[in-house]
Scaffold this active site. Sequence first.
Site, PDB file in Angstrom:
ATOM      1  N   GLU A 182       0.821  -1.126   0.030  1.00 45.25           N
ATOM      2  CA  GLU A 182       0.041   0.037   0.077  1.00 45.25           C
ATOM      3  C   GLU A 182       1.006   1.158   0.061  1.00 45.25           C
ATOM      4  O   GLU A 182       0.862   2.115   0.759  1.00 45.25           O
ATOM      5  CB  GLU A 182      -1.004  -0.140   1.294  1.00 45.25           C
ATOM      6  N   GLU A 377      -5.569  -8.388  -0.850  1.00 42.03           N
ATOM      7  CA  GLU A 377      -6.283  -7.838   0.092  1.00 42.03           C
ATOM      8  C   GLU A 377      -7.766  -7.510  -0.123  1.00 42.03           C
ATOM      9  O   GLU A 377      -8.015  -6.845  -1.067  1.00 42.03           O
ATOM     10  CB  GLU A 377      -5.741  -6.642   1.203  1.00 42.03           C
TER      11      GLU A 377
HETATM   12  C1  BGP Z   1      -4.215  -2.825   4.963  1.00 38.19           C
HETATM   13  C2  BGP Z   1      -3.110  -3.329   5.433  1.00 38.19           C
HETATM   14  C3  BGP Z   1      -3.083  -4.431   6.262  1.00 38.19           C
HETATM   15  C4  BGP Z   1      -4.472  -4.722   7.115  1.00 38.19           C
HETATM   16  C5  BGP Z   1      -5.753  -4.064   6.264  1.00 38.19           C
HETATM   17  C6  BGP Z   1      -6.778  -4.288   7.188  1.00 38.19           C
HETATM   18  O1  BGP Z   1      -4.476  -1.295   4.901  1.00 38.19           O
HETATM   19  O2  BGP Z   1      -2.195  -3.521   4.251  1.00 38.19           O
HETATM   20  O3  BGP Z   1      -1.944  -4.507   6.918  1.00 38.19           O
HETATM   21  O4  BGP Z   1      -4.297  -4.819   8.227  1.00 38.19           O
HETATM   22  O5  BGP Z   1      -5.606  -3.053   5.816  1.00 38.19           O
HETATM   23  O6  BGP Z   1      -6.892  -3.160   8.086  1.00 38.19           O
HETATM   24  P1  BGP Z   1      -7.078  -3.373   9.731  1.00 38.19           P
HETATM   25  O7  BGP Z   1      -6.197  -4.241  10.157  1.00 38.19           O
HETATM   26  O8  BGP Z   1      -6.822  -1.802   9.995  1.00 38.19           O
HETATM   27  O9  BGP Z   1      -8.234  -3.613   9.833  1.00 38.19           O
END
Ligand code: BGP
Length: 478
Positions: A182, A377
């Site tokens: 990201e 993701e």
């Molecule tokens: C993205 C990241 C991840 C992950 C995901 C979910 O932004 O790449 O590392 O954690 O989001 O976010 P969160 O864990 O804050 O719910």
Amino acid sequence: MTRNFSDNFLWGGATAANQLEGAYNEAGKGLSIADALPGGKQRFPLVAKPDFDWTLDPEKYVYPNHQGIDHYHRYKEDIALFAKMGFKCYRMSIAWSRIFPNGDEVEPNEAGLAFYDDIFDECLKYGIEPVVTISHYEMPLYLAKEYGGWKNRKLVDFFERYAKVVLTRFYKKVKYWMTFNEINCAFHFPIMSQGMVPATGALEKKNVYQAFHHQFVASSKAVKIAHELNPELEIGCMILYATTYAYDANPINQLATLQQNQDFNFYCADVQVRGEYPAYTQRLWKNDGVDSIEIADGDLELLKENTVDYIAFSYYMSTVINETDSNTEQAQGNLIGGVKNPFLESSDWGWQIDPTGLRIALNELYGRYEKPLFIVENGLGAYDELDEHFQVADDYRISYLRSHIEAMAEAVNDGVDLMGYTPWGCIDLVSASTGEMSKRYGFIYVDLDDNGKGSGERYEKKSFNWYKNVIATNGKKL
Ligand code: BGP
């Protein structure tokens, strides 16, 4: 005519080292920036304070990333569960601070390398293809504290050394790579991917653009190393993609939406995929009060000659732009917020659920770049309940994933070249934005609470068998 997902479609799941490994100071590992982030909803507000200087205060806060879900010691059990679901691939990251504890050493830490050898061997044993992010929100803390993060050009050399070590060591076991997770999230929150906080200049836009440039150069160097090792290796960029809608047909909102797309969704990928800064760069920098940044001799050629092979992205939600009315209700989001969309439902954390937005994202990205796409993701963070039979009836998660996979299938029908799908947090892990365990994404329940208390045992949720079946039927049975 209905197309199918390709026969070699990469179904799997995704994690990041700092959010699941734990063992934060074992076998020579140094501290990473994630190790200095306190747990709880206070996480981001705290680290955004002007006086936050990365000092740990264990009397006051818990540090959930220290323990993660103890994957470091339980990886065999975890990977066996992924294999049971039929994973074709597993997206994970290497913790930079396991390999170079401070980041500026000359020699790597062999114990760190050996750990990932074991992980990859374990995956390959089951025919699971590892997909590796070289840097996922976990640069060595020392580089953030002593060097001020990515605004410092020295980071390019440190990253190059690290990338060279891991690519050279593992390229025979790992075909698919990504450089920075990201990368574009630094527009909103430079702490995670650029290692910069307000006290070290994170609020000055010039630093953020300078840091981006250094990351682009570092990323291209990694691409070059990978392709020299073996031209068949595939190495991608990775962006956070939030499909962006104008609130209404007012041309002012339409223009603002176009610019938001350029500035947030496309800026980094434009450089990494096309190999040059896009035409709107000066307009964007000027809007942010930046005249120029330092670009060294040879940088632009390096970017041009070493572009990525595919575009990986995360997709959780869409967002709405309304420039003309500041009274519209706001939404929460994945490091970005925006205006609330009256047509969409939200998750327990206020992220707006929009499967059609994923079909749009896939078409927008493919239309712009015509390079293979990889959804690395996606998923629903939710409160799950383990019942007295150790079961979790997570029908809401199944429904979220089903609708997004349907949207993917439509996008494939639209002509998009989609390589794979790795839902986020395939096993419950520590949340990046809030450090909570109770924000769960997994097919596998991990018995730990927000304070790291619990048995740590793993349990298959209802979605586990559902996803297993999705993979077994190559996405036909949803
Ligand atoms: C993205 C990241 C991840 C992950 C995901 C979910 O932004 O790449 O590392 O954690 O989001 O976010 P969160 O864990 O804050 O719910």
